[in-house]
Design a protein around this motif. Structure first.
Motif, PDB file in Angstrom:
ATOM      1  N   PRO A  67       0.821  -1.223   0.000  1.00  0.00           N
ATOM      2  CA  PRO A  67       0.000   0.000   0.000  1.00  0.00           C
ATOM      3  C   PRO A  67       0.848   1.262   0.000  1.00  0.00           C
ATOM      4  CG  PRO A  67      -0.874  -1.606   1.550  1.00  0.00           C
ATOM      5  CD  PRO A  67       0.453  -2.129   1.092  1.00  0.00           C
ATOM      6  N   GLY A  68       1.987   1.234   0.693  1.00  0.00           N
ATOM      7  CA  GLY A  68       2.850   2.408   0.725  1.00  0.00           C
ATOM      8  C   GLY A  68       3.423   2.743  -0.637  1.00  0.00           C
ATOM      9  N   TYR A  69       3.764   1.721  -1.417  1.00  0.00           N
ATOM     10  CA  TYR A  69       4.286   1.910  -2.772  1.00  0.00           C
ATOM     11  C   TYR A  69       3.282   2.677  -3.627  1.00  0.00           C
ATOM     12  CZ  TYR A  69       5.470   0.247  -7.546  1.00  0.00           C
ATOM     13  OH  TYR A  69       5.761   0.144  -8.883  1.00  0.00           O
ATOM     14  N   VAL A  70       2.004   2.332  -3.487  1.00  0.00           N
ATOM     15  CA  VAL A  70       0.956   2.986  -4.261  1.00  0.00           C
ATOM     16  C   VAL A  70       0.666   4.378  -3.714  1.00  0.00           C
ATOM     17  CG1 VAL A  70      -1.436   2.816  -5.031  1.00  0.00           C
ATOM     18  CG2 VAL A  70      -0.041   0.752  -4.840  1.00  0.00           C
ATOM     19  N   ALA A  71       0.523   4.490  -2.394  1.00  0.00           N
ATOM     20  CA  ALA A  71       0.158   5.772  -1.787  1.00  0.00           C
ATOM     21  C   ALA A  71       1.206   6.843  -2.054  1.00  0.00           C
ATOM     22  CB  ALA A  71      -0.039   5.589  -0.283  1.00  0.00           C
ATOM     23  N   GLU A  72       2.477   6.462  -2.005  1.00  0.00           N
ATOM     24  CA  GLU A  72       3.555   7.431  -2.240  1.00  0.00           C
ATOM     25  C   GLU A  72       3.491   8.010  -3.645  1.00  0.00           C
ATOM     26  OE1 GLU A  72       8.464   7.568  -2.418  1.00  0.00           O
ATOM     27  OE2 GLU A  72       7.423   5.701  -1.914  1.00  0.00           O
ATOM     28  N   ALA A  73       3.181   7.155  -4.609  1.00  0.00           N
ATOM     29  CA  ALA A  73       3.141   7.612  -5.997  1.00  0.00           C
ATOM     30  C   ALA A  73       1.911   8.458  -6.285  1.00  0.00           C
ATOM     31  CB  ALA A  73       3.176   6.412  -6.936  1.00  0.00           C
ATOM     32  N   LEU A  74       0.751   8.031  -5.793  1.00  0.00           N
ATOM     33  CA  LEU A  74      -0.491   8.705  -6.143  1.00  0.00           C
ATOM     34  C   LEU A  74      -0.724   9.978  -5.331  1.00  0.00           C
ATOM     35  CD1 LEU A  74      -2.853   5.642  -6.642  1.00  0.00           C
ATOM     36  CD2 LEU A  74      -1.434   6.845  -8.309  1.00  0.00           C
ATOM     37  N   ALA A  75      -0.005  10.153  -4.246  1.00  0.00           N
ATOM     38  CA  ALA A  75      -0.175  11.372  -3.451  1.00  0.00           C
ATOM     39  C   ALA A  75       0.195  12.617  -4.240  1.00  0.00           C
ATOM     40  CB  ALA A  75       0.668  11.281  -2.177  1.00  0.00           C
ATOM     41  N   THR A  76       1.124  12.475  -5.173  1.00  0.00           N
ATOM     42  CA  THR A  76       1.548  13.630  -5.974  1.00  0.00           C
ATOM     43  C   THR A  76       0.621  13.896  -7.151  1.00  0.00           C
ATOM     44  OG1 THR A  76       2.975  12.225  -7.360  1.00  0.00           O
ATOM     45  CG2 THR A  76       3.957  13.182  -5.369  1.00  0.00           C
ATOM     46  N   ARG A  77      -0.376  13.040  -7.366  1.00  0.00           N
ATOM     47  CA  ARG A  77      -1.259  13.168  -8.522  1.00  0.00           C
ATOM     48  C   ARG A  77      -2.521  13.954  -8.215  1.00  0.00           C
ATOM     49  NH1 ARG A  77       1.007  13.794 -11.971  1.00  0.00           N
ATOM     50  NH2 ARG A  77       2.687  14.115 -10.494  1.00  0.00           N
ATOM     51  N   ILE A  78      -2.782  14.252  -6.941  1.00  0.00           N
ATOM     52  CA  ILE A  78      -4.065  14.845  -6.556  1.00  0.00           C
ATOM     53  C   ILE A  78      -4.304  16.171  -7.259  1.00  0.00           C
ATOM     54  CG2 ILE A  78      -5.399  15.764  -4.634  1.00  0.00           C
ATOM     55  CD1 ILE A  78      -4.068  13.670  -2.855  1.00  0.00           C
ATOM     56  N   GLU A  79      -3.375  17.101  -7.131  1.00  0.00           N
ATOM     57  CA  GLU A  79      -3.573  18.430  -7.724  1.00  0.00           C
ATOM     58  C   GLU A  79      -3.557  18.411  -9.254  1.00  0.00           C
ATOM     59  OE1 GLU A  79      -4.614  21.137  -6.330  1.00  0.00           O
ATOM     60  OE2 GLU A  79      -4.792  19.963  -4.495  1.00  0.00           O
ATOM     61  N   PRO A  80      -2.572  17.758  -9.914  1.00  0.00           N
ATOM     62  CA  PRO A  80      -2.600  17.738 -11.388  1.00  0.00           C
ATOM     63  C   PRO A  80      -3.862  17.108 -11.950  1.00  0.00           C
ATOM     64  CG  PRO A  80      -0.441  17.067 -10.576  1.00  0.00           C
ATOM     65  CD  PRO A  80      -1.344  17.141  -9.383  1.00  0.00           C
ATOM     66  N   TYR A  81      -4.362  16.045 -11.313  1.00  0.00           N
ATOM     67  CA  TYR A  81      -5.563  15.390 -11.824  1.00  0.00           C
ATOM     68  C   TYR A  81      -6.812  16.231 -11.580  1.00  0.00           C
ATOM     69  CZ  TYR A  81      -3.029  11.010 -12.689  1.00  0.00           C
ATOM     70  OH  TYR A  81      -2.175  10.054 -13.160  1.00  0.00           O
ATOM     71  N   ARG A  82      -6.890  16.889 -10.452  1.00  0.00           N
ATOM     72  CA  ARG A  82      -8.076  17.693 -10.161  1.00  0.00           C
ATOM     73  C   ARG A  82      -8.220  18.872 -11.110  1.00  0.00           C
ATOM     74  NH1 ARG A  82      -8.185  17.857  -3.495  1.00  0.00           N
ATOM     75  NH2 ARG A  82      -9.160  15.789  -3.208  1.00  0.00           N
ATOM     76  N   ARG A  83      -7.129  19.369 -11.642  1.00  0.00           N
ATOM     77  CA  ARG A  83      -7.204  20.490 -12.589  1.00  0.00           C
ATOM     78  C   ARG A  83      -7.851  20.072 -13.902  1.00  0.00           C
ATOM     79  NH1 ARG A  83      -1.832  21.895 -10.644  1.00  0.00           N
ATOM     80  NH2 ARG A  83      -0.900  20.851 -12.443  1.00  0.00           N
ATOM     81  N   SER A  84      -7.815  18.776 -14.201  1.00  0.00           N
ATOM     82  CA  SER A  84      -8.389  18.282 -15.469  1.00  0.00           C
ATOM     83  C   SER A  84      -9.205  17.027 -15.217  1.00  0.00           C
ATOM     84  CB  SER A  84      -7.267  17.987 -16.469  1.00  0.00           C
ATOM     85  OG  SER A  84      -6.427  19.092 -16.659  1.00  0.00           O
ATOM     86  N   LEU A  85      -9.986  17.024 -14.143  1.00  0.00           N
ATOM     87  CA  LEU A  85     -10.640  15.800 -13.711  1.00  0.00           C
ATOM     88  C   LEU A  85     -11.683  15.313 -14.708  1.00  0.00           C
ATOM     89  CD1 LEU A  85     -10.638  13.720 -11.533  1.00  0.00           C
ATOM     90  CD2 LEU A  85     -12.335  15.050 -10.269  1.00  0.00           C
ATOM     91  N   VAL A  86     -12.529  16.209 -15.221  1.00  0.00           N
ATOM     92  CA  VAL A  86     -13.580  15.783 -16.148  1.00  0.00           C
ATOM     93  C   VAL A  86     -12.987  15.196 -17.430  1.00  0.00           C
ATOM     94  CG1 VAL A  86     -15.517  16.549 -17.560  1.00  0.00           C
ATOM     95  CG2 VAL A  86     -15.309  17.348 -15.196  1.00  0.00           C
ATOM     96  N   PRO A  87     -12.038  15.882 -18.093  1.00  0.00           N
ATOM     97  CA  PRO A  87     -11.434  15.265 -19.283  1.00  0.00           C
ATOM     98  C   PRO A  87     -10.752  13.935 -18.979  1.00  0.00           C
ATOM     99  CG  PRO A  87     -10.892  17.597 -19.184  1.00  0.00           C
ATOM    100  CD  PRO A  87     -11.526  17.260 -17.883  1.00  0.00           C
ATOM    101  N   LEU A  88     -10.118  13.825 -17.813  1.00  0.00           N
ATOM    102  CA  LEU A  88      -9.461  12.571 -17.471  1.00  0.00           C
ATOM    103  C   LEU A  88     -10.459  11.447 -17.234  1.00  0.00           C
ATOM    104  CD1 LEU A  88      -6.471  13.578 -15.158  1.00  0.00           C
ATOM    105  CD2 LEU A  88      -6.369  12.378 -17.342  1.00  0.00           C
ATOM    106  N   ILE A  89     -11.587  11.775 -16.613  1.00  0.00           N
ATOM    107  CA  ILE A  89     -12.614  10.753 -16.397  1.00  0.00           C
ATOM    108  C   ILE A  89     -13.167  10.282 -17.739  1.00  0.00           C
ATOM    109  CG2 ILE A  89     -14.940  10.362 -15.509  1.00  0.00           C
ATOM    110  CD1 ILE A  89     -14.204  12.083 -13.108  1.00  0.00           C
ATOM    111  N   VAL A  90     -13.414  11.233 -18.644  1.00  0.00           N
ATOM    112  CA  VAL A  90     -13.864  10.869 -19.989  1.00  0.00           C
ATOM    113  C   VAL A  90     -12.839   9.948 -20.655  1.00  0.00           C
ATOM    114  CG1 VAL A  90     -14.320  11.756 -22.308  1.00  0.00           C
ATOM    115  CG2 VAL A  90     -15.279  12.925 -20.305  1.00  0.00           C
ATOM    116  N   HIS A  91     -11.584  10.322 -20.544  1.00  0.00           N
ATOM    117  CA  HIS A  91     -10.517   9.526 -21.155  1.00  0.00           C
ATOM    118  C   HIS A  91     -10.443   8.120 -20.564  1.00  0.00           C
ATOM    119  CE1 HIS A  91      -6.630   8.340 -22.701  1.00  0.00           C
ATOM    120  NE2 HIS A  91      -6.164   8.210 -21.478  1.00  0.00           N
TER     121      HIS A  91
END
Length: 398
Positions: A54-78
């Motif tokens: 779980p730590g391997y995953v959490a460490e990587a995805l913690a940095t994705r919160i802000e970049p993904y939220r800026r384009s969340l709708v297009p990313l969900i569509v994708h």
């Protein structure tokens, strides 16, 4: 016996691809739920946490919160439509093999539209995200952008070939398109598998850098194998297939350029210590295996009197040899015009080289088919007979 072995391997490959696609579809569709609604289930994260930690995953995805939220709708569509493509792809493949023409055409329209809309969502995300903010940084951003362009162009050329009644050309472009799409599930598999192979303590970003060194090579090689297994013609109906576009002098020059570029790439990676050597090995081993298969297959095709098969293998072999040279040019361009550091530019250049040159090889093969088609048409007219359906609509049934 040889034919039975070939059929068995083809079935194994088909079943494997279908299983990967069906397994990845729900993962892709739910991958971004937690970013839209914290606590929502994400099957991919759960499986990856079980496979590694779980730590391997959490460490990587913690940095994705802000970049993904800026384009969340297009990313969900994708991502949602990307999961749909994982389901539509096997339907297209199986309907083509079993000649379910109406089903293939209907699903093909849905497939093409889904590709365009899904890739539009990815394009919006890339446009809104600075290269340094992408997962694993600028090298991954450049690889994603290249895959996006290759996917869109491949499906476009595939549609145009279908409209132009060139089924063999259509088939090659659509297989290449799906090969590019297969980088997504294969990358997730490598996130789970490589930590068991590589030294302990590597983060997902470091594992990702290793994966992008060879994923492009793997998927485009898979598309080529699929194309050749479906095309059993010994030669074109036209004599144009006898005049090769890949003579030995061209093949020799491509080899010389490839060896020189590989030496340059190896020395460049070596300057970055253990990480550079790891990345170079991740690129070189799959590249060498791909080269051996292509070289052997084109030689066997020549010995067995299959000029068209030899021609296609040779065109792709030349492209494979030139891929390192393209990577060197791309690396130097990224350093100069994007001001990237040496290792990032080198990783990006090597990561896109094989995929881009496979696209070029498929273009050359397509032009080769169009050339043979035109020669056949002119020969028929000169003989005073109308061009046959075979000569004008795809040269042969596959």
């Amino acid at each position: 016996m040889d034919r039975l072995k070939r059929v068995a391997w083809g079935r194994v490959a088909t079943v494997t691809v279908v299983a990967i696609c069906l397994g990845y579809a729900p993962i892709a569709m739910t991958e971004l739920w937690p970013y839209a609604r914290p606590g929502a289930p994400a099957f991919g994260e759960w499986l990856l946490g079980k496979a590694v930690s779980p730590g391997y995953v959490a460490e990587a995805l913690a940095t994705r919160i802000e970049p993904y939220r800026r384009s969340l709708v297009p990313l969900i569509v994708h991502s949602v439509l990307g999961g749909a493509l994982m389901l539509l792809g096997p339907v297209q493949l199986l309907s083509a093999v079993r000649r379910r023409i109406r089903l293939h055409r209907a699903v093909g329209v849905a497939y093409a539209v889904t590709v365009y809309v899904s890739m539009a969502g990815a394009a919006v995300y890339l446009a809104r995200t600075a290269p340094r903010d992408a997962f694993d940084g600028a090298s991954f951003w450049l690889v994603l952008a290249t895959i996006l362009v290759g996917t869109v162009l491949s499906v476009t050329f595939g549609v145009l070939a279908a409209v132009g009644r060139l089924p063999d050309v259509h088939q090659r472009w659509m297989l290449l398109c799906y090969g590019y799409l297969m980088t997504a599930p294969l990358l997730r598999l490598e996130w789970g598998a490589l930590p068991w192979i590589l030294p302990d303590g590597l983060s997902m970003e470091e594992v990702n850098r290793v994966a992008i060194m060879h994923l492009g090579s793997v998927v485009v090689f898979g598309a080529l194998l699929a194309s050749r297994s479906l095309d059993r013609r010994a030669s074109h109906p036209s004599d144009a297939a006898r005049a090769t576009w890949a003579p030995w002098p061209v093949l020799a020059l491509a080899h010389l350029a490839g060896v020189a570029a590989l030496v340059w790439i190896g020395r460049a990676f070596w300057e970055y210590g253990a990480e550079g050597r790891r990345l170079f090995a991740a690129f070189l081993l799959p590249y060498a295996a791909t080269y051996v298969v292509m070289a052997v297959r084109q030689r066997l095709a020549g010995r067995r009197g299959r000029p068209w098969a030899r021609e296609e293998w040779r065109l792709h072999l030349i492209a494979l040899c030139l891929a390192p040279a393209f990577s060197v040019a791309a690396t130097l361009s990224f350093e100069r015009f994007m001001a990237l550091d040496g290792l990032t530019a080198l990783s990006a250049g090597v990561g896109i080289g094989t995929g881009v040159l496979a696209f070029a090889a498929t273009t050359a093969v397509s032009l080769r088919v169009l050339y043979a088609r035109e020669v056949a048409r002119r020969e028929a007219l000169a003989a005073g007979s109308p061009p046959s359906e075979t000569a004008t609509s795809g040269l042969a049934r596959i």
